[in-house]
Design a protein around this motif. Structure first.
Motif, mmCIF file in Angstrom:
data_model
loop_
_atom_site.group_PDB
_atom_site.id
_atom_site.type_symbol
_atom_site.label_atom_id
_atom_site.label_comp_id
_atom_site.label_asym_id
_atom_site.label_seq_id
_atom_site.Cartn_x
_atom_site.Cartn_y
_atom_site.Cartn_z
ATOM 1 N N THR A 1 2.682 3.602 -9.404
ATOM 2 C CA THR A 1 1.931 4.565 -10.212
ATOM 3 C C THR A 1 1.365 3.922 -11.470
ATOM 4 N N GLY A 2 0.042 3.767 -11.447
ATOM 5 C CA GLY A 2 -0.694 3.350 -12.620
ATOM 6 C C GLY A 2 -0.782 1.857 -12.847
ATOM 7 N N GLN B 1 -14.670 1.914 -7.261
ATOM 8 C CA GLN B 1 -14.175 3.174 -7.807
ATOM 9 C C GLN B 1 -14.052 4.200 -6.689
ATOM 10 N N ASP B 2 -12.903 4.847 -6.585
ATOM 11 C CA ASP B 2 -12.727 5.849 -5.534
ATOM 12 C C ASP B 2 -13.463 7.136 -5.881
ATOM 13 N N TYR C 1 0.657 0.053 -4.615
ATOM 14 C CA TYR C 1 -0.597 0.552 -5.175
ATOM 15 C C TYR C 1 -1.123 1.686 -4.302
ATOM 16 N N GLY C 2 -1.519 2.785 -4.941
ATOM 17 C CA GLY C 2 -2.050 3.923 -4.216
ATOM 18 C C GLY C 2 -3.556 3.982 -4.287
ATOM 19 N N ARG C 3 -4.086 4.637 -5.314
ATOM 20 C CA ARG C 3 -5.535 4.837 -5.424
ATOM 21 C C ARG C 3 -6.341 3.535 -5.361
ATOM 22 N N PRO C 4 -5.880 2.432 -5.944
ATOM 23 C CA PRO C 4 -6.661 1.199 -5.791
ATOM 24 C C PRO C 4 -6.856 0.791 -4.336
ATOM 25 N N PHE C 5 -5.869 1.069 -3.463
ATOM 26 C CA PHE C 5 -6.012 0.738 -2.044
ATOM 27 C C PHE C 5 -6.944 1.723 -1.337
ATOM 28 N N MET D 1 0.848 -1.183 0.000
ATOM 29 C CA MET D 1 0.000 0.000 0.000
ATOM 30 C C MET D 1 0.886 1.236 0.000
ATOM 31 N N ALA D 2 0.795 2.027 -1.057
ATOM 32 C CA ALA D 2 1.586 3.249 -1.162
ATOM 33 C C ALA D 2 1.011 4.335 -0.264
#
Length: 367
Positions: free
Chosen positions: A297-298, A340-341, A318-322, A21-22
């Motif tokens: 990233t991505g 979806q965030d 992983y950033g946003r997916p987490f 987890m980023a």
């Protein structure tokens, strides 16, 4: 080749999978930069990550310029982090904190009107997030040479506090145009002392800070994040491959637990990821850094596994997916659809968009 779901040794940390987890800034702390109670379940929910890296955390008042972001310079902050790390550990997880000095990207309103500091007298482009809305950045003053040991000491103290707070280790934020990055890149570092000019001089602060932190908590519990490819928050370098391979080599010599490279897996064009036109630098860094290399990233599950299969990466952060999928490792493993965030709640103050993202039906981990 290993899969994303195989274990990996990251220095002193035995991670059960390679889905890290980023760091994700979320703005749920107090105005005095003290963690709050709702952060306990947030991090506990994500304990199935191979390793959690917390939101960027300030080492000092001077270095923190984001509304409701956390710090680690006071006893109160240390005490407030303790139930968070305890909850993660009780859920079977591992957790690092990311240490942050924002440098010129600190608005004077966070400093009682004082001028922010940087490698040189420069101004970040764009607008700062403040407690009163967005405002233009102001020119930073160059840190005097005799002030720099104090910056190193601030990082050392924050690492000591991280250990007292129960963290398993720390990540140094040397990316994204913040202070350590401002010192490294030649368009933001115009110094003529031991911290400017040559590549070796410009990476000196990164090396000194990393050595100080490693001396406090162990190199095997110290990691670093770099963002080598392209301009970000106004900082850039004329020879990024030369600069960042030198930085990676120095970090390898220190023996850090792992190096995270924030370099888009594909071209992007948003506020934090301008379109990248240069060839990726991670493959060259791979040649000079002997420890585990983590890419960020991505990435999705397919591209993350492809990076492992190619030998370019040992794990993926992983950033946003987490952000929207607290059970991300499980979802990636079984091929479940991802939540979806909601961008409107990234930095909001409450539980909405923070604690209420659903787990997949058959996920084992619960908040």
């Amino acid at each position: 080749m290993p899969s994303l779901f195989d274990s990996i040794q990251l220095g002193a940390i035995s991670a059960p999978n390679r889905v890290l987890m980023a760091a994700l800034t979320r703005g749920r702390n107090s105005r005095d930069h003290v963690p709050t109670e709702i952060m306990v379940p947030y991090y506990r929910q994500r304990a199935s990550a191979g390793l959690i890296i917390t939101e960027a955390t300030g080492i000092s008042r001077q270095g923190l310029g984001w509304p409701y972001a956390p710090g680690l310079w006071s006893d109160e902050q240390v005490a407030a982090w303790q139930p968070i790390t305890k909850a993660v550990h009780e859920a079977g997880g591992r957790i690092f904190t990311q240490l942050w000095h924002m440098g010129r990207v600190v608005h004077p309103s966070f400093l009682g009107g004082a001028q922010p500091v940087s490698a040189s007298a420069t101004t970040a482009p764009g607008l700062a997030h403040t407690y009163d809305g967005k405002a233009p950045y102001t020119e930073a003053r160059a840190l005097r040479t005799e002030e720099i040991p104090g910056i190193v000491d601030d990082f050392r103290r924050a690492a000591r506090n991280a250990r007292a707070a129960g963290f398993d280790g720390i990540q140094l934020h040397a990316a994204n145009g913040y202070l350590l990055d401002q010192f490294m890149r030649d368009n933001s570092n115009h110094r003529h002392d031991a911290y400017g000019g040559s590549v070796e001089n410009r990476i000196r602060l990164l090396r000194e800070v990393t050595e100080a932190v490693a001396g406090e908590i162990g190199a095997d519990r110290t990691s670093v994040r770099l963002s080598p490819n392209g301009e970000i928050q106004g900082v850039d370098d004329s020879q990024p491959e030369v600069l960042f391979t030198a930085a990676a080599k120095a970090l390898s010599e220190i023996g850090i637990a792992f190096l995270e490279i924030r370099e888009p897996s594909a071209p992007r064009n948003d506020k934090m990821h301008p379109t990248i036109l240069r060839p990726p630098i991670a493959p060259v860094i791979r040649d000079v850094f002997s420890g585990p290399l983590v890419l960020n990233t991505g990435y999705d599950g397919v591209s993350g596994q492809a990076a492992l299969d190619s030998g370019l990466a040992d794990a993926i952060a992983y950033g946003r997916p987490f952000l929207a999928n607290p059970d991300l490792p499980h979802r990636l493993k079984v091929g479940a659809a991802l939540n979806q965030d909601d961008e409107a709640t990234w930095y909001s103050r409450g539980e909405q968009g923070y604690l209420d993202y659903p787990f997949s039906i058959d996920a084992k981990t619960r908040g």
